[in-house]
Enzyme design. Structure first.
Site, PDB file in Angstrom:
ATOM      1  N   GLU A  45      42.442  52.679  43.163  1.00 53.68           N
ATOM      2  CA  GLU A  45      41.581  52.117  44.200  1.00 53.68           C
ATOM      3  C   GLU A  45      40.672  53.236  44.723  1.00 53.68           C
ATOM      4  O   GLU A  45      41.158  54.275  45.178  1.00 53.68           O
ATOM      5  CB  GLU A  45      42.459  51.577  45.329  1.00 53.68           C
ATOM      6  CG  GLU A  45      41.684  50.873  46.412  1.00 53.68           C
ATOM      7  CD  GLU A  45      42.599  50.239  47.468  1.00 53.68           C
ATOM      8  OE1 GLU A  45      43.636  50.848  47.770  1.00 53.68           O
ATOM      9  OE2 GLU A  45      42.253  49.165  47.967  1.00 53.68           O
ATOM     10  N   CYS A  80      40.236  46.266  51.209  1.00 55.55           N
ATOM     11  CA  CYS A  80      41.396  46.249  50.319  1.00 55.55           C
ATOM     12  C   CYS A  80      41.218  45.229  49.215  1.00 55.55           C
ATOM     13  O   CYS A  80      41.681  45.428  48.105  1.00 55.55           O
ATOM     14  CB  CYS A  80      42.659  45.973  51.115  1.00 55.55           C
ATOM     15  SG  CYS A  80      42.526  44.497  52.120  1.00 55.55           S
ATOM     16  N   GLU A  86      50.509  44.714  53.719  1.00 50.51           N
ATOM     17  CA  GLU A  86      49.246  44.286  53.117  1.00 50.51           C
ATOM     18  C   GLU A  86      48.570  45.565  52.647  1.00 50.51           C
ATOM     19  O   GLU A  86      48.098  46.357  53.451  1.00 50.51           O
ATOM     20  CB  GLU A  86      48.412  43.525  54.162  1.00 50.51           C
ATOM     21  CG  GLU A  86      47.442  42.565  53.532  1.00 50.51           C
ATOM     22  CD  GLU A  86      46.142  43.230  53.163  1.00 50.51           C
ATOM     23  OE1 GLU A  86      46.067  43.747  52.022  1.00 50.51           O
ATOM     24  OE2 GLU A  86      45.235  43.258  53.993  1.00 50.51           O
TER      25      GLU A  86
END
Lengths: 799, 345
Positions: A402, A305, A271
């Protein structure tokens, strides 16, 4: 009167909020009890590192040292794994109901100690007490309740599965306690034991959990916590007696883990990161959407996330939306994590703060307009203000990277199509948020977004019953719900698989022609985009019978043929949106046409493999039946409607992975191919198939069946050649979404190792042979589940 | 407290420039009147409110904002100054109204105010709110306290009397000395989407009010959907309402935080376009001190500091004051208080 009382007048005049600190007495007392340092938690007790090494953990809001932790080394991991191994054997033998009672006790334990956990978490991580108290801890308790339920009904709901065994789990620092729960609850519920490594910045709530779980009666050895840094995690990943690794963290580390576990047979779920779009249409509730941004990117300091970090706004409302967003930013409050009157706390560590700062600088240098809330910022500690980079071009670093901090980037779009295009134009595919009051628009966009989770008119909603996880480089596997359970189970039908025996190819015996009328020469070609194609290199490879007789030649496909096939497969994307009925009809039709030529296929199989006529006929008949099976499933492998705790639903929709490479096993040249291709195309995937390397003629005969069965061009592409070479081309192709490879153990290892470019989903057999005639092992949901990703679309409703 | 003094200066400036015709100088009418604007139907029809998103905001706000100790006492005391102390019962009498007026002028025990360091301030409620029949009684009872009398009007609470009588009712209350008129809209106009009828009605009420400030009661419990609430809010503001108010207190559901957020966002949108600040009055159902704080947080967060003062914020309540008094005494003494320790209103 006294000075304190005149403060009332001051507040009466300025109507400021004043301090509202949450008491930390209990939390500090707990830390004080461990002032001499925490050990690892192994086999039910705290033990120091074998090496005696330790490291400090710090309080993000002050920068002060908070506790001393043990630095896990090889001996510690060894001891934790062996403790887990022993415990797992007994744990898996317990009836589901007994495990359910333990999980239930853990849920109750979390609720009894909710405030202590919340306060320790806020201190250790820097996040606001509101979030730990109102979000993290309640969701964690919910996760244990939900999975207590799965333990209870495991024997009926997962009767055809057994626990994976010992699981290594590595969790991040952004939601230390919640991620621990997401990892531990399903693993324990389904009969596994765990070695968990918390993030080095935030280990405390894991240690607190271990202490409390033991007090709540959890047997020793089921959860082992080894603290440490990246190297400790690497030791866990590499440990030979681990059956599965579950990792949540950065995409970079996820890639390394995929590479290191390649070929080991360890099951893996990742993940990873995201750059999730937050799409605002002109018909959205704009104020609601602005508040959505707050929950998307200024939740947990943006260290999420699935943070909605990429705001896409329809051009006509962009000015108004940005004006309202900036106004809203001005009322955000950043403060001490334990202050009950704040929206944002501290960034987890100075190193993260500098990373955020430098990315924002880069964004500005690359043309973005910077807006930061002009608000009071706490002194000292790692704090960063709510930040908006607007007018960001897709070419900018901050549009693709990110940031993992409280920084939203924004850009505009003109039409729904363009919104989808911009949203999907990312290497990631974790989550997305869609804001529109028009149901047709919102749901249409939700269906087309490349994301594992889509929130309609909402953001960052989570529930234990609703699977969470990404597509693309956001990783694979799901956490929560039924699909999350399968990540901690393995099929019984595959337990008995033995290593495939590989017989050396026979030498070709040259024969000379005879003075008689020969059969007309047939050239087997590649089949790409619905057309027969000569191989790019224009070389052929011989196909020989077991006795060495040359029975044909097939094209020697190369990486350019793979490239062309992938292009053709992408062009056939309409297959994924074809109706399930349509896909079913075509699968039946393939079966019908194959049946019409059953004898020819049987003869071909016999000629290539030396199989007896009856065995070859049986293979053809099984292939026809298998096509029927997936024709049957095509309109029945459906999603579910979750009922998370909100007024609304979450639709769990199985979605095709996209373009999938298939390396067929050497054996069962027709049935092996059908067994892998049929579930993939039944669920809407397009495939690039590399047929059995030694026996490819069944596949080249098969394309004429495809041509007469209304299979749209590009849905099935066939490239003959070397399994290893073509697998390499497919594994390294970054526009291939998944790769199924059946063959040698080396092939499996290579495929897993080379899949890291775009983190494609892999499905390999590690050199273990499948009995393709065994329906339990060779068809059905075991394959369908691997042919799709579940997308959860959250749809709150109400007027 | 530079923030506070700045604000006071601003308020004083408005007081000087605002056009108030004669009568008692009212401390709670500092804002500029809303001149209204032409009905902009496209704006009304473009209104969108997402219920779940609205609910999430109000559900999480109490976790994001809180006030403790001295700040809490100050905020509660501020709430007192925003209360429209109300009696709207069929058994009201002149003496009952006088008793309420006395409470409005002295809402908190002087010893408690002293202990809070607020003894020198003049703390009164924001207004007294009564039926037309008791306007004159209240005006007389309040004397030169500066506390305005608000009259509910236009066939309160249903608002279904003949239109000309509703206008006459407003005029009669203004003639009796009411400085604020709380009109009720004809809910039918909202439920049938007859926005021009609502606009016309509201415009006429506003005209009839003259210098008296007009609060438009939407009857949000009858309107049912937040979208209706938002549209009705906009139309009433366009037609010149100085305040928008949730409810009569007689509907099945009265003020809620979700309705409040919706109306505050409408007020903000109106200011965004016109520069005019409209006041807000939740009414009905706010009876606990901890509840009123959440309303105050919403006012401050969604509209800003200015909207915490009685010229832009009123709370229609009857029993809230008693709970605040108990909380204030608890703050001063550290001991939980009882209702009978505070004078009745």
């Amino acid at each position: 009167m006294t000075a304190a009382i005149s403060d009332v007048a001051k507040y009466f005049d300025d109507m400021s909020y004043g301090p509202a600190p949450e008491a930390d007495t209990e939390a500090r007392a707990w830390l004080a009890r461990h002032a001499s340092g925490f050990g690892h938690f192994i086999n039910g007790a705290f033990v120091p590192s074998a090496s005696g090494k330790s490291f400090d953990t710090f309080e993000p809001a002050t920068g002060k040292a908070l506790a001393r932790l043990s630095l896990g080394g090889k001996a510690d991991i060894d001891s934790a794994v062996s403790s887990a191994r022993k415990a797992q054997a007994q744990w898996a033998k317990l009836p589901g109901h007994a495990r359910a009672r333990h999980l239930y006790a853990l849920a109750r334990m979390i609720q009894r100690h909710a405030r202590l956990i919340a306060v320790v978490e806020a201190i250790d991580n820097g996040k606001p007490i509101r979030e730990t108290r109102d979000i993290d801890v309640p969701l964690a308790a919910r996760h244990f309740y939900h999975h207590a339920g799965w333990a209870q009904i495991q024997d009926t709901e997962f009767a055809d599965h057994v626990p994976v065994g010992v699981v290594g789990q590595i969790i991040p620092w952004n939601f230390p306690f919640l991620m621990l729960s997401w990892k531990l609850a399903p693993a324990l519920a389904l009969g596994n034991a765990v070695v968990l490594k918390p993030a080095e910045f935030t280990s405390l709530t894991a240690l607190l959990f271990a202490e409390l779980a033991t007090a709540a009666g959890l047997p020793a050895g089921l959860i082992n916590i080894v603290t440490g840094e990246g190297e400790t995690g690497a030791l866990l990943v590499d440990h030979p007696d681990i059956d599965k690794i579950a990792f949540t963290g950065s995409t970079d580390v996820g890639r390394i883990i995929r590479e290191r576990t390649a070929g080991s047979g360890k099951s893996l779920t990742l993940e990873l990161g995201g750059k999730s779009p937050f799409i605002v249409f002109e018909d959205a509730d704009l104020d609601g959407a602005v508040e959505g941004v707050v929950d998307a990117i200024w939740f947990n300091q943006g260290q999420v996330c699935c943070a909605g970090s990429r705001i896409l706004v329809q051009e006509g409302i962009s000015a108004l939306f940005h004006e309202r967003l900036k106004r809203r930013m001005q009322t955000l409050r950043v403060g001490q994590p334990l202050d009950k009157c704040i929206d944002m706390g501290a960034i987890v560590a100075p190193v993260q703060l500098s990373r955020v700062e430098s990315l924002v600088k880069k964004g500005v240098a690359e043309g973005a307009t910077l807006h930061q809330a002009q608000i009071d910022m706490p002194k000292g500690g790692s704090f960063y203000p709510p930040t908006l980079l607007s007018g960001v071009q897709p070419t900018s670093t901050v549009a693709t990277e990110e940031i993992f901090g409280p920084v939203a980037v924004s850009m505009t779009f003109r039409t729904p199509e363009e919104a989808i295009q911009l949203a999907n134009h990312s290497r990631y595919g974790l989550a997305a948020s869609v804001w529109s009051e028009t149901i047709g628009l919102a749901l249409n966009v939700a269906a087309k977004l490349a994301a594992g989770v889509v929130w309609v008119n909402a953001t960052n909603l989570f529930d234990a019953a609703v699977g969470f996880g990404g597509k693309r480089e956001s990783g694979f596997g799901r956490e929560g719900g039924r699909e999350g359970c399968y990540e901690y189970l393995k099929p019984k039908a595959w337990l008995g698989r033995k290593a495939r025996t590989v017989s050396a190819l026979p030498q070709i015996r040259t024969t000379v022609g005879e003075f008689s009328q020969p059969a007309i020469d047939r050239t087997a070609k590649l089949f790409i985009g619905g057309k027969q194609a000569r191989p790019d290199g224009n070389y052929s490879r011989p196909v020989v019978s077991p006795k060495g007789k040359l029975i044909g030649e097939v094209g020697e496909g190369n990486r350019k043929d793979i490239r062309n096939a992938v292009v053709a497969a992408h062009a056939a994307s309409g297959w994924a949106s074809a109706t399930a009925h349509n896909r079913a009809q075509i699968l039946y039709y393939i079966a019908e046409n194959l049946s019409g030529r059953a004898d020819a296929f049987a003869a071909r199989i016999s000629a290539m493999t030396g199989a007896s006529t009856s065995a070859a006929k049986a293979e053809v008949e099984a292939s026809i039946a298998r096509l029927f099976t997936y024709g049957a499933w095509a309109d029945k492998y459906e999603g579910v409607v979750h009922q998370p705790p909100l007024r609304g639903v979450a639709l769990a929709m199985p979605e095709a992975l996209g373009v999938v490479g298939v390396i067929c096993p050497p054996e069962a040249p027709l049935l092996g191919l059908i067994s892998l291709v049929a579930p993939l195309i039944a669920t809407g995937n397009r495939v690039v198939v590399v047929p059995s390397e030694p026996h490819p003629l069944a596949a080249t005969d098969f394309y004429s069946i495809l041509e007469t069965s209304d299979v749209p061009a590009g849905v099935v592409n066939i490239v003959t050649g070397s399994a290893e070479e073509l697998a390499k081309s497919l594994a390294t192709h970054n526009d291939v979404d998944a790769l199924w490879a059946f063959g040698t153990a080396e092939l499996s290892a290579m495929v897993e190792k080379l899949s890291i470019g775009n983190l494609k989903r892999t499905f390999v057999d590690h050199g273990k042979a499948t009995d393709w005639q065994d329906r339990a092992a060779a068809e059905g949901t075991l394959y369908l589940r691997r042919a799709v990703d579940i997308k959860n679309i959250w749809i709150p409703y109400g007027e | 407290m530079p923030g506070g003094s700045q604000l006071e200066a601003e308020v004083a400036h408005r007081r000087d420039t605002a056009d108030h015709a004669g009568g008692v100088k009212l401390s709670n009418h500092a804002s500029l009147r809303n001149p209204g604007m032409a009905l902009d139907l496209s704006w009304v029809m473009d209104t969108r409110v997402n219920l779940s998103a609205t609910e999430r905001r109000v559900a999480t706000l109490p976790g994001r904002r809180t006030v403790k100790k001295d700040a809490q006492a100050a905020w509660l005391l501020k709430a007192v100054t925003c209360i429209d102390l109300t009696t709207l019962n069929s058994d009201d009498t002149p003496e009952r109204v006088k008793r309420l007026c006395a409470k409005a002028m002295s809402p908190v025990r002087p010893d408690i105010l002293d202990a809070l360091g607020m003894g020198a301030r003049s703390i009164t409620t924001g207004a007294i709110c009564v039926y037309h029949r008791y306007v004159a009684t209240a005006v007389e009872a309040l004397g030169n306290s500066g506390i305005p009398v608000a009259a509910v009007s236009t066939g309160f609470p249903a608002g279904l009397s003949p239109h000309h009588l509703k206008v006459k009712e407003i005029e009669a209350s203004v003639a009796d000395g009411a400085k604020e008129i709380d009109i009720v809209i004809t809910r039918e106009h909202v439920l049938t989407g007859n926005w021009s009828a609502l606009y016309d009605e509201m415009t006429e009420y506003r005209a009839a009010c003259g210098d008296a400030h007009v609060k438009a009661i939407l009857g949000t419990g009858d309107l049912k959907t937040l979208r209706n609430v938002a549209k009705a809010s906009l139309v009433c503001m366009m037609a010149g309402a100085d305040f928008i108010k949730t409810s009569t207190g007689k509907e099945g559901v009265n003020a809620t935080l979700a309705v409040t957020l919706t109306m505050l966002r409408a007020i903000r949108a109106y200011e965004e376009r016109t520069g005019i600040k409209i006041g807000y009055k939740p009414a009905g159902g706010i009876s606990a001190a901890k509840d009123v704080l959440n309303y105050q947080f919403l006012m401050k967060e969604e509209l800003g500091r200015e909207w915490l003062e009685p010229d832009l914020f009123r709370i229609g309540a009857s029993s809230l004051l008693a709970d605040i008094e108990r909380q204030l005494e608890h703050h001063v003494t550290g001991a939980y208080s009882a209702l009978n320790r505070h004078p009745m209103g």
